[in-house]
Scaffold this active site. Structure first.
Site, PDB file in Angstrom:
ATOM      1  N   PHE A  15       0.617   3.842   9.213  1.00 58.79           N
ATOM      2  CA  PHE A  15       1.008   4.874   8.410  1.00 58.79           C
ATOM      3  C   PHE A  15       1.660   4.268   6.948  1.00 58.79           C
ATOM      4  CE2 PHE A  15       4.285   4.272  11.381  1.00 58.79           C
ATOM      5  CZ  PHE A  15       5.293   4.145  10.451  1.00 58.79           C
ATOM      6  N   TYR A  16       1.310   2.989   6.838  1.00 54.05           N
ATOM      7  CA  TYR A  16       1.734   2.440   5.526  1.00 54.05           C
ATOM      8  C   TYR A  16       0.715   2.564   4.390  1.00 54.05           C
ATOM      9  CZ  TYR A  16       5.445  -0.400   7.628  1.00 54.05           C
ATOM     10  OH  TYR A  16       6.904  -0.926   7.984  1.00 54.05           O
ATOM     11  N   ALA A  17       0.718   3.806   3.902  1.00 50.10           N
ATOM     12  CA  ALA A  17       0.048   4.359   2.741  1.00 50.10           C
ATOM     13  C   ALA A  17       0.425   5.327   2.198  1.00 50.10           C
ATOM     14  CB  ALA A  17      -1.430   4.302   3.084  1.00 50.10           C
TER      15      ALA A  17
ATOM     16  N   LYS B 238       3.002  -1.193  13.915  1.00 51.27           N
ATOM     17  CA  LYS B 238       3.932   0.085  14.043  1.00 51.27           C
ATOM     18  C   LYS B 238       3.022   1.467  14.167  1.00 51.27           C
ATOM     19  CE  LYS B 238       7.067  -0.469  11.224  1.00 51.27           C
ATOM     20  NZ  LYS B 238       6.964  -1.993  10.973  1.00 51.27           N
TER      21      LYS B 238
ATOM     22  N   SER C   3       0.808  -1.189  -0.003  1.00 49.23           N
ATOM     23  CA  SER C   3       0.093   0.018   0.043  1.00 49.23           C
ATOM     24  C   SER C   3       0.876   1.379  -0.014  1.00 49.23           C
ATOM     25  CB  SER C   3      -1.032  -0.069   1.176  1.00 49.23           C
ATOM     26  OG  SER C   3      -0.125  -0.103   2.371  1.00 49.23           O
TER      27      SER C   3
END
Length: 342
Positions: free
Chosen positions: A63-65, A95, A28
Site C-alpha cells: 500500500f506504499y503509494a 508489509k 512512491s
C-alpha cells in the site's frame, strides 16, 4: 564500502544483511512519485556498498503509494527486470494486511491476508520471491493465534519464506513466536520514540533471537536537522499531517534536534548518522530502518551503521534524549494510534 553487517533472526538466522536497512516508502507514497531511474540508483548504491555475501534489506508494502496501491512493489519489480543481477543480493520485506477501503484498518482474516499476499506476489513480479511478509498492524479482532496460523499456511504454500510482525507489543511477539519463529519485528525507534513499549519489544526480541527493524530512526527526517520549519516542506508533503511537524509542537521538538546537531558536529558526522548509530546501540538485534529515495542519502544512512559511539558520546546523547520532552503523538492525532502496540 560499509563494513558492518548483522544476521537476521528466526528462520532467517542464516542470512546476513547490512547493519542499516533501506525503507522504500518515500519513493512512491508521495503526490509526485520519484522517477524510476532515481529510485534505481538509490537502491543500487546501497547494494553496491556492501561486502560480498551481505544482502541489502529492502522494506516495502502493498500500500506504499499515494493511491494506497502496489506502486512501490511495481517499481521494485521494474528494478529487478532491468537489473536481474541484483535479485539475489537483496532481502525484501513486504508489509500488507491493511484494508484500504477502511482507511488502512488492519484485516487479519485468512481471506484478506491471502488476498494481500497474492497481490504482493503479483506486483513484485516473476523474478524476485518475497523473502518476508508481515501484517502491517495486528488485527486484535482476529487475534495473533489465527493470524500466525494463516501466515504459516501461506508460507508453506511457498508464497514467501519468513514471517514478520509490525507494531506488535512484547507479549504479542512472544505469543506469536511460540506458534512459529518470527524473523523480524518492525517497530518505530528513534531519539523521539524510545519508551517503555519499545524497550520491552527490543528486550524480548533479543531474548528470542528476533531482529527488530527500527523504522523512522530519523523521525521522518525531523532529526536530520535539515528541516528548520514546517514551511521548509512542500505544501503537499504528507509529513505536514504529522502532529510533530505542526507549529504548536515543532519548536519544542527542535530543542532535541539542536542537541543532536551539536553532538554530531563535534564527532564529525551528520545528525542522521548519529541517530542511526544510536539506534544500533538500543539492542543486539536492532536494525535501523531509515527511508531514502536518493543514492547519496542511502550511502549516508549506511555509513551510520559503521559509526562507533564512545561511552562519553553515548552518555551525552542519552542525557539529551532524556532531558527533552517530545510533544505531539506519533501520527495524525486522529485516533490512528489505537492500532499500535497490539
Amino acid at each position: 564500502m560499509v563494513t558492518q553487517s548483522i544476521k537476521l533472526g528466526g528462520t532467517a538466522s542464516g542470512i546476513a544483511v547490512a547493519r542499516v536497512s533501506h525503507g522504500l516508502m518515500s519513493m512512491s507514497w508521495t503526490p509526485q512519485p520519484v522517477p524510476d531511474e532515481v529510485c534505481f540508483e538509490a537502491i543500487k548504491a546501497g547494494i553496491d556498498a556492501l561486502p560480498h555475501g551481505v544482502k541489502a534489506f529492502l522494506n516495502t508494502a502493498d500500500f506504499y503509494a499515494i493511491d494506497l496501491g502496489t506502486g512501490n512493489l511495481e517499481m521494485l519489480s521494474r528494478f529487478f527486470a532491468k537489473y536481474p543481477e541484483y535479485v539475489d543480493r537483496v532481502f525484501v520485506s513486504v508489509k500488507g494486511g491493511m484494508n484500504v477501503s477502511s482507511h488502512l484498518f488492519p484485516d487479519g482474516s485468512y481471506e484478506f491476508l491471502k488476498k494481500s499476499v497474492d497481490r504482493s506476489v503479483k506486483a513484485l513480479g516473476p523474478l524476485k520471491k518475497i523473502d518476508l511478509f508481515e501484517p502491517a498492524r495486528i488485527d486484535r479482532k482476529v487475534g495473533i493465534e489465527k493470524t500466525m496460523e494463516t501466515l504459516v499456511s501461506l508460507m508453506k504454500e511457498g508464497k514467501f519464506d519468513h514471517i514478520g510482525l509490525s507494531e506488535c507489543n512484547a507479549d504479542t511477539l512472544r505469543k506469536a513466536n511460540s506458534i512459529h519463529p518470527v524473523s523480524v519485528a518492525e517497530i518505530e525507534v528513534s531519539p523521539f520514540e524510545y519508551r517503555e513499549e519499545q524497550k520491552k519489544v527490543i528486550a524480548t526480541a533479543a531474548e528470542l533471537n528476533i531482529s527488530v527493524a527500527a523504522y523512522s530512526p530519523l523521525g521522518h527526517g525531523f532529526l536530520t536537522g535539515q528541516i528548520k520549519s514546517p514551511d521548509d516542506l512542500p505544501k503537499d508533503d504528507p509529513r505536514l499531517r504529522l502532529t510533530r511537524f505542526k507549529e504548536e509542537h515543532f519548536r519544542n521538538n527542535m530543542t532535541l534536534v539542536d542537541d543532536i546537531v551539536r553532538i554530531a558536529q563535534k564527532k564529525g558526522i551528520t545528525p542522521a548518522q548519529l541517530c542511526i548509530a544510536w539506534v544500533c546501540t538500543t539492542g543486539p538485534t536492532v536494525i535501523p530502518l531509515p527511508g531514502s529515495s536518493k543514492a547519496s542519502r542511502t550511502l549516508e544512512n549506511l555509513e551510520g551503521g559503521d559509526v562507533v559511539l564512545t561511552e562519553g558520546e553515548l552518555e551525552e546523547l542519552n542525557e539529551a534524549i532524556g532531558r527533552h520532552e517530545i510533544t505531539g503523538d506519533r501520527y495524525f492525532g486522529e485516533g490512528i494510534d489505537v492500532h499500535l502496540w497490539q
